[in-house]
Scaffold this motif. Structure first.
Motif, PDB file in Angstrom:
ATOM      1  N   GLN A  71       0.857  -0.740   0.216  1.00  0.00           N
ATOM      2  CA  GLN A  71      -0.217   0.191  -0.222  1.00  0.00           C
ATOM      3  C   GLN A  71       0.741   1.312  -0.204  1.00  0.00           C
ATOM      4  N   GLY A  72       2.504   1.078  -0.045  1.00  0.00           N
ATOM      5  CA  GLY A  72       3.378   2.329   0.338  1.00  0.00           C
ATOM      6  C   GLY A  72       3.209   2.981   1.289  1.00  0.00           C
ATOM      7  N   VAL A  73       2.995   1.881   2.226  1.00  0.00           N
ATOM      8  CA  VAL A  73       2.952   2.908   3.649  1.00  0.00           C
ATOM      9  C   VAL A  73       4.606   1.217   4.675  1.00  0.00           C
ATOM     10  N   VAL A  74       5.052   2.265   5.476  1.00  0.00           N
ATOM     11  CA  VAL A  74       5.894   2.024   6.147  1.00  0.00           C
ATOM     12  C   VAL A  74       5.820   2.397   7.574  1.00  0.00           C
ATOM     13  N   ALA A  75       5.688   1.668   8.364  1.00  0.00           N
ATOM     14  CA  ALA A  75       5.803   1.700  10.363  1.00  0.00           C
ATOM     15  C   ALA A  75       7.025   1.161  10.218  1.00  0.00           C
ATOM     16  N   ARG A  76       7.700   2.359  11.045  1.00  0.00           N
ATOM     17  CA  ARG A  76       9.687   2.280  11.571  1.00  0.00           C
ATOM     18  C   ARG A  76       9.346   2.884  13.112  1.00  0.00           C
ATOM     19  N   ALA A  77      10.065   1.936  13.492  1.00  0.00           N
ATOM     20  CA  ALA A  77      10.811   2.088  15.349  1.00  0.00           C
ATOM     21  C   ALA A  77      12.221   1.841  15.317  1.00  0.00           C
ATOM     22  N   ARG A  78      13.217   2.865  15.917  1.00  0.00           N
ATOM     23  CA  ARG A  78      14.674   2.354  15.827  1.00  0.00           C
ATOM     24  C   ARG A  78      14.711   3.067  17.145  1.00  0.00           C
ATOM     25  N   ARG A  79      16.187   2.896  18.110  1.00  0.00           N
ATOM     26  CA  ARG A  79      16.755   2.770  18.901  1.00  0.00           C
ATOM     27  C   ARG A  79      18.308   3.139  18.364  1.00  0.00           C
ATOM     28  N   VAL A  80      18.500   4.532  19.013  1.00  0.00           N
ATOM     29  CA  VAL A  80      19.759   5.233  18.253  1.00  0.00           C
ATOM     30  C   VAL A  80      21.116   5.180  19.923  1.00  0.00           C
ATOM     31  N   GLN A  81      22.110   4.399  19.275  1.00  0.00           N
ATOM     32  CA  GLN A  81      23.110   5.448  20.544  1.00  0.00           C
ATOM     33  C   GLN A  81      23.309   6.019  21.226  1.00  0.00           C
ATOM     34  N   GLY A  82      23.315   6.504  22.124  1.00  0.00           N
ATOM     35  CA  GLY A  82      23.174   7.872  22.330  1.00  0.00           C
ATOM     36  C   GLY A  82      22.312   9.299  21.927  1.00  0.00           C
ATOM     37  N   LYS A  83      21.203   8.853  21.825  1.00  0.00           N
ATOM     38  CA  LYS A  83      20.220   9.565  21.348  1.00  0.00           C
ATOM     39  C   LYS A  83      18.839   9.300  21.511  1.00  0.00           C
ATOM     40  N   GLY A  84      18.683   8.304  21.813  1.00  0.00           N
ATOM     41  CA  GLY A  84      17.162   7.574  22.313  1.00  0.00           C
ATOM     42  C   GLY A  84      16.797   6.759  20.745  1.00  0.00           C
ATOM     43  N   ASP A  85      15.343   6.896  21.120  1.00  0.00           N
ATOM     44  CA  ASP A  85      14.254   6.242  20.494  1.00  0.00           C
ATOM     45  C   ASP A  85      13.616   6.976  18.677  1.00  0.00           C
ATOM     46  N   ASP A  86      12.801   6.771  18.082  1.00  0.00           N
ATOM     47  CA  ASP A  86      11.777   7.011  17.984  1.00  0.00           C
ATOM     48  C   ASP A  86      11.304   6.375  16.842  1.00  0.00           C
ATOM     49  N   SER A  87      10.143   7.013  16.082  1.00  0.00           N
ATOM     50  CA  SER A  87       9.492   5.743  15.393  1.00  0.00           C
ATOM     51  C   SER A  87       8.977   7.458  14.011  1.00  0.00           C
ATOM     52  N   VAL A  88       8.242   6.439  12.992  1.00  0.00           N
ATOM     53  CA  VAL A  88       7.853   6.669  11.937  1.00  0.00           C
ATOM     54  C   VAL A  88       6.750   6.118  11.177  1.00  0.00           C
ATOM     55  N   THR A 125       6.790  12.015   5.553  1.00  0.00           N
ATOM     56  CA  THR A 125       7.690  11.052   6.399  1.00  0.00           C
ATOM     57  C   THR A 125       6.673  11.461   8.029  1.00  0.00           C
ATOM     58  N   LEU A 126       6.360  11.343   8.371  1.00  0.00           N
ATOM     59  CA  LEU A 126       5.767  11.895  10.285  1.00  0.00           C
ATOM     60  C   LEU A 126       6.920  11.122  11.418  1.00  0.00           C
ATOM     61  N   LYS A 127       7.690  11.998  11.581  1.00  0.00           N
ATOM     62  CA  LYS A 127       8.695  11.453  12.425  1.00  0.00           C
ATOM     63  C   LYS A 127       8.240  12.029  14.178  1.00  0.00           C
ATOM     64  N   GLU A 128       8.891  10.643  15.008  1.00  0.00           N
ATOM     65  CA  GLU A 128       8.140  11.329  16.491  1.00  0.00           C
ATOM     66  C   GLU A 128       9.115  10.463  17.723  1.00  0.00           C
ATOM     67  N   ALA A 129       9.574  11.899  18.427  1.00  0.00           N
ATOM     68  CA  ALA A 129      10.511  11.483  18.537  1.00  0.00           C
ATOM     69  C   ALA A 129      10.759  10.502  20.179  1.00  0.00           C
ATOM     70  N   LEU A 130      11.129   8.772  20.500  1.00  0.00           N
ATOM     71  CA  LEU A 130      10.440   8.939  22.065  1.00  0.00           C
ATOM     72  C   LEU A 130      11.121   8.527  23.295  1.00  0.00           C
ATOM     73  N   LYS A 131      10.932   8.422  23.833  1.00  0.00           N
ATOM     74  CA  LYS A 131      11.482   7.460  25.521  1.00  0.00           C
ATOM     75  C   LYS A 131      12.174   6.756  25.773  1.00  0.00           C
ATOM     76  N   PRO A 132      13.294   6.528  25.864  1.00  0.00           N
ATOM     77  CA  PRO A 132      14.221   5.186  26.367  1.00  0.00           C
ATOM     78  C   PRO A 132      13.023   4.072  26.969  1.00  0.00           C
ATOM     79  N   PRO A 133      12.419   2.923  28.059  1.00  0.00           N
ATOM     80  CA  PRO A 133      13.541   2.052  27.093  1.00  0.00           C
ATOM     81  C   PRO A 133      12.164   1.523  26.446  1.00  0.00           C
ATOM     82  N   ALA A 134      11.362   2.727  25.195  1.00  0.00           N
ATOM     83  CA  ALA A 134      10.230   2.798  24.792  1.00  0.00           C
ATOM     84  C   ALA A 134      10.081   1.426  23.384  1.00  0.00           C
ATOM     85  N   VAL A 135      10.634   1.488  22.685  1.00  0.00           N
ATOM     86  CA  VAL A 135      11.324   0.446  21.323  1.00  0.00           C
ATOM     87  C   VAL A 135      11.164  -0.874  22.170  1.00  0.00           C
TER      88      VAL A 135
END
Length: 255
Positions: A71-88, A125-135
Motif C-alpha cells: 500500500q506504500g505505507v512504512v511503519a518503523r521504529a529505531r533505537r539510536v546509540q546515545g540519542k534515544g528512540d524514534d518512530s516513523v 514522513t511523520l517522525k516522533e521522538a520517543l523516550k527509551p526504553p519504548a522500542v
C-alpha cells in the motif's frame, strides 16, 4: 495506492515530473547503494573509520504478507546509540500538493524526494521522538505497538493503511543492526552519510547519501557523483533499497 520502486528518469516526461516534485518538496536526499564486492574498497576510499560509527537498531512493522508495503505505507521504529528512540510513519509515493496543509505544518513532518542513480521517489514522513526504553518494551511485548506512535502518526497511518489493519495487529520485522557514520570529503565540502545494514544471514547493504535543499539538488547531485567517481566508487550497480530488503528478508523468516 500501490507501492512501487523509484521511477526511472528515462524520458523527458519523467524529468518534468521530477522537477515538479522537487519544487514542492521540503528537501532532497541523494542516495546510492554500493555492490557487495565494492563495499570495503568504498569505505576505504572515503576514509571512513568504522570505530566512529553510531549503532542503531531498526525494526519495521507490517503484516506477514507485507500488506502495508504493498500500500506504500512504512511503519518503523529505531533505537539510536546515545540519542534515544524514534518512530516513523512514511507514505510513498506521494504528490506534495496532495498533503494536507495542517500535516505539512507539523514539526516532525517532511516531504522529501529520494533520488537514486537512474530513479526517484517522493515520500511523506511523520517522525516522533520517543523516550527509551519504548522500542525495547514494544519488542518484548510489554508495550502495545500503537504506543510507539503519536496521535498524529496514528491518524496518518489510519488514513492510508489497508482497511482493517491496525498498528497493534502488525508483526515486528527485525530488529536489524545498523552502523551509521558521517564523513566530509574535502573536495565535496558537504557531509556524506554511510549506512551499513547487517543482516543475520551475513549479507549487508551499504548506502551512501547526502541531503540538500530543493534549490541545489541538481548541482549537489553532479558534484557528489564527480567526487565519488574520482575516488573510484562504482555507482553503476543494481540499486537496492534498505527498507525493501529488510521487509522481504524478515517477512521470509516468519514462516
Amino acid at each position: 495506492m500501490t507501492a512501487v520502486g523509484p521511477a526511472p528518469i528515462a524520458t523527458g516526461e519523467k524529468l518534468v515530473e521530477l522537477l515538479a516534485l522537487v519544487r514542492e518538496a521540503d528537501s532532497v536526499e541523494l542516495k546510492a547503494t554500493v555492490p557487495l564486492v565494492d563495499q570495503r574498497s568504498t569505505l576505504l576510499a572515503l576514509g571512513i573509520d568504522p570505530l566512529e560509527a553510531q549503532i542503531r537498531l531498526v525494526v519495521f512493522f507490517d503484516t506477514p504478507d507485507l500488506a502495508l508495503n504493498r500500500q506504500g505505507v512504512v511503519a518503523r521504529a529505531r533505537r539510536v546509540q546515545g540519542k534515544g528512540d524514534d518512530s516513523v510513519i512514511k507514505l510513498r509515493p506521494v504528490i506534495p500538493g496532495d498533503m494536507p496543509a495542517k500535516l505539512r505544518r507539523q514539526s516532525g513532518f517532511r516531504v522529501e524526494v529520494d533520488a537514486l542513480p537512474g530513479g526517484f521517489v517522493c515520500s511523506a514522513t511523520l517522525k516522533e521522538a520517543l523516550k527509551p526504553p519504548a522500542v525495547k518494551s514494544a519488542l518484548s511485548g510489554d508495550l502495545p505497538i500503537r504506543k510507539l506512535f503519536s496521535k498524529e502518526q496514528r491518524e496518518f497511518f489510519a488514513a492510508h493503511a489497508p482497511d482493517g489493519v491496525r498498528l497493534d495487529d502488525l508483526t515486528p520485522l527485525g530488529p536489524i543492526f545498523v552502523l551509521k557514520v558521517r564523513c566530509v570529503p574535502p573536495e565535496l565540502g558537504r557531509r556524506l552519510v554511510a549506512e551499513v545494514w547487517l543482516f543475520p544471514d551475513g549479507s549487508r547493504v551499504l548506502e551512501l547519501s547526502t541531503r540538500c535543499g530543493t534549490d541545489e539538488a541538481f548541482q549537489v547531485a553532479a558534484e557528489t557523483r564527480a567526487c565519488l567517481t574520482a575516488r573510484g566508487v562504482d555507482l553503476g550497480g543494481e540499486q537496492q533499497t534498505k527498507t525493501r530488503k529488510a521487509l522481504e528478508y524478515f517477512a521470509g523468516q516468519q514462516g
